[in-house]
Design an enzyme around this catalytic site. Structure first.
Site, mmCIF file in Angstrom:
data_model
loop_
_atom_site.group_PDB
_atom_site.id
_atom_site.type_symbol
_atom_site.label_atom_id
_atom_site.label_comp_id
_atom_site.label_asym_id
_atom_site.label_seq_id
_atom_site.Cartn_x
_atom_site.Cartn_y
_atom_site.Cartn_z
ATOM 1 N N GLY A 1 0.800 -1.223 0.000
ATOM 2 C CA GLY A 1 0.000 0.000 0.000
ATOM 3 C C GLY A 1 0.828 1.265 0.000
ATOM 4 C CG ASP B 1 -6.233 -10.118 -3.198
ATOM 5 O OD1 ASP B 1 -7.344 -9.569 -3.127
ATOM 6 O OD2 ASP B 1 -6.061 -11.353 -3.109
ATOM 7 C CG LEU B 2 -2.747 -2.469 -3.051
ATOM 8 C CD1 LEU B 2 -2.733 -1.891 -4.446
ATOM 9 C CD2 LEU B 2 -3.132 -1.414 -2.028
ATOM 10 C CG ASP B 3 1.100 -3.219 -3.375
ATOM 11 O OD1 ASP B 3 1.264 -3.023 -4.582
ATOM 12 O OD2 ASP B 3 0.938 -2.306 -2.549
ATOM 13 C CB ALA B 4 -1.495 -9.612 -2.646
#
Lengths: 287, 287, 287, 287
Positions: free
Chosen positions: D204, D229-232
């Site tokens: 994030g 999924d953010l940055d995943a």
């Protein structure tokens, strides 16, 4: 953020009691606020080195007089070699290149984006092919071809050009010519080279070929000040990357390029940040 | 080589003009020779940190009086938090272990070879299997089994043992129990743990499994002082190693063990060299 | 976990079409399940290298016959140099040491904890001081003092000892004697040395002193097979650590020790895992 | 050097005996010369992955028919997911940027110097300030401002643009907008992002601030394929650099920028070299 104007003093002198006190008192008593202080003592030769940065806002001594006052009140007493740098001055950096562009691109990107407080009045090359890169960034490009016969004359032309442009220091961004002793003496500890090996391993030509041949498991790059001995000057920074038996020479070159440009740019940054002192062919890095 | 006896002072206080001068003058005027000085200012909170080491040979103030004189002449004026350490004192380190031996072996090898100036009066474990390693090195081994029911009582036993042995600090060498807040408060910033991940990634249990599951390309280990929040205390040192998709969990564990033992031993070395200060859950490392 | 018994074959031969198929077919058709396969082709000399590991459970060819059948059906056709290793065999490793203990401690800790499938029938030394470490681990310690006059005789004694103990390979764990060509020829690519520099930089004596003198910013350690040329044999692994101008020689030695022991132990692990092939004074590491 | 035209096939399928033989036989029997072969088996799920590159010179199957023949003769039998890539095809890469230029400069330098075999038909941005960089390199720059209100519409415009330009994959070169699930689904495993932390630490916003606050001793950067999924998403590459307590947030940002650009460019290189396979949110890198 508008950084306050700073003064940075770089000092070396025989180690004695009370130097730090003397310098910090000098600054404090004149209403200067110390922003950064780093010191080092060479324990073998008992030489003292210091970098002090302070805020000039409210400093009692007029900027133009600092040198004189510092010399009289402090430097003489401790027999200091010293230099003062004002953060307001923008140093002039000349770039020397040959055919390879990766270091040049890296430097120009940082310059253009304003990451570095530096001017680039000229790019000098012994080949013509990077003219278009210089044009792209609107930086004067001077092509001076070099043969064994013309070398002395062309170096004289280079030196005249650098003098006319009031160049402060030179960066050899994969410049593939060996500079003469005469040229080097004109810019002592002010010519930064990038060598594409982990010095002192593989000096001279074709280090990636030598690295491959020797079967090393890690390759490196080294930035250093140029001295008369080839690839033997004071090292400013080095870095390495792991390789394997799978990596043939083109892969070493490809991986090495990333090292070279980063290690060279880190050296330039340290130099223009006044964080480098040279002693006995070694550097003290006030990082 | 017989090192001269040194004094090391660690200081933190609000940043003010003249602190460095005051401390270095204090040492110089009392005929002390500064061997090492490092300082740092937290620019956000304007807190000043310093580590100074000086040679006590010829120092005018008797060793036993240094604390009192320094407190009166320097520390009070600048409202310092401070500690003085004499290089002649050998700190007492307790080792806490469970079943894994790699960190224990690494510590004992360094201890036995005389690399560290430290005593190990006891190895405490909640399992019996490392008794034989302790025996091999002739170090008292105290087995205190821990269950949820016995935990409070056994921690009390541990604390009593540590107090009886006058232990200065504790090393959790892959000790697989979570210490209570009460225990931790007895040794603030004096319990060193090694966590087998690159914190703050993968805190808690089974970090190598999590790392494998997440598909990271680099794994790490982190040494830190233990605080009440699990794996969230001030980090002393970290290191990493590259991995690939080929490395299944046993390989991560194997590679990670080398990281863990080296990173933990580096933290112990920094701690006993008095090179660590803690501020706001972060460490200042005077390296 | 009880690992299934595996066979590992290491192959080198001129590159030809169909080798991989031939080998994998041989294994598949005899009901072997390939657990790991890695291959490499030297593109300059067109030499093919392969490591294949397979599960022997249910393998149709009796273990004792594999060599003969493989030689007849596969190896002859492709003119292979090859070796087969069974995971059930525990190799015998002799340790040679002098006065420094850090590599020895590291090796013994791994050995004792069962991390490595290896036997250590003897520790040989030209000094007596590490006898107590050997005793601590109950490993026979043979002291053979070496002077220029006794060297030839003592090497003969060492060789006899190694032969009597059926030693498979030798680890020089900071053994400070140069082995004769005659000795080396008895264990080609089976003597592993650790050199305390980033080879080919600083071969020979006192590399940390040379590194300090040259002012490098990174130091290293290199494990390699011993050949007749000093510190010039095939490199198995290398690693580095960053240093600064603050680090005097004792600091380089202290930091370097951690590198040395880890890099040596990684080389030993690769060797006993049968993951190393040597070609043209370089290693192929099937990692 | 004019590289021979190659075919590269990327395969994943349930692990079975004989797959390697089948594929290598297919190539050998059709007169193809294997240039590179790498395989991996996920031991948990028993999934087989392979990358094979071979020289198409003299290959018996016409280039246009390879897909069909391979599908019929090999892929169907082993229930393969697979893709074939011809080295003659130049993939089209769209760049998405916001205000920061360091990754953009790095990419354009490599592109311009011919290091990468890739086309850049467009640079898309939600800010105008990097227009001048695009102009400098004569690459079309499309400014599409994004507000919460316009986001859906502008993403539709972006998607249309990408489709019109027949873009193969997208690089988010510090693009500071979160893409919608709908957008991401249009380019599965074909959107490469650079995140300025060592994932999964500090996902994030403002990771350097978080890193400073946590007091980590090493910072990192991670390139990954974008998923919902953010940055995943699956990590392609990561790298780290050591920091100290001296480094305030601007220093972390400065050091981090060098990591970001190198790690992103390495990911792009791996992607266009067809060296990446994704399985279970992890990458297999055939390096």
């Amino acid at each position: 953020m508008n950084k306050p104007q700073q003064a940075i003093v770089l000092i070396s002198c025989p180690d004695q009691r009370g130097i730090i006190s003397a310098v910090t008192d000098f600054i404090s008593e004149n209403n200067g606020n110390i922003l950064d202080l780093d010191e080092h003592v060479d324990p073998t030769d008992r030489i003292f080195f210091m970098r002090v940065a302070w805020d000039l806002k409210g400093f009692k001594i007029p900027t133009n007089d600092i040198k004189e006052v510092f010399q009289k009140e402090i430097a003489m007493k401790y027999v200091m070699s010293w230099n003062i740098h004002l953060s307001s001055y923008v140093p002039k950096m000349a770039l020397f290149v040959s055919k390879l562009s990766h270091c040049l691109y890296d430097i120009l990107g940082r310059y253009q984006s304003g990451d570095w407080k530096v001017d680039i009045p000229v790019i000098v090359s012994n080949h013509e092919n990077l003219q278009e890169v210089a044009d792209r960034y609107e930086i004067p490009f001077v092509y001076l071809s070099i043969t064994p016969e013309t070398k002395i004359k062309q170096e004289a032309n280079q030196l005249k050009l650098l003098k006319d442009l009031q160049v402060d220091f030179i960066v050899l961004a994969r410049y593939m010519q060996i500079l003469s002793a005469n040229f080097i003496e004109s810019y002592p500890n002010r010519i930064i080279n990038i060598h594409h090996s982990f010095l002192p391993a593989f000096p001279g030509a074709r280090p990636y070929h030598s690295a491959h041949n020797r079967g090393v498991k890690i390759i490196g790059a080294s930035s250093h000040y140029v001295t008369e001995d080839l690839d033997a000057g004071p090292i400013i920074d080095q870095d390495v990357v792991r390789i394997s038996h799978k990596n043939e020479i083109p892969e070493l070159i490809r991986k090495g390029k990333d090292l070279e440009k980063i290690v060279l740019s880190r050296a330039i940054y340290l130099h223009i940040s006044r964080k480098v002192l040279v002693y006995q062919n070694r550097t003290i890095i006030f990082d």
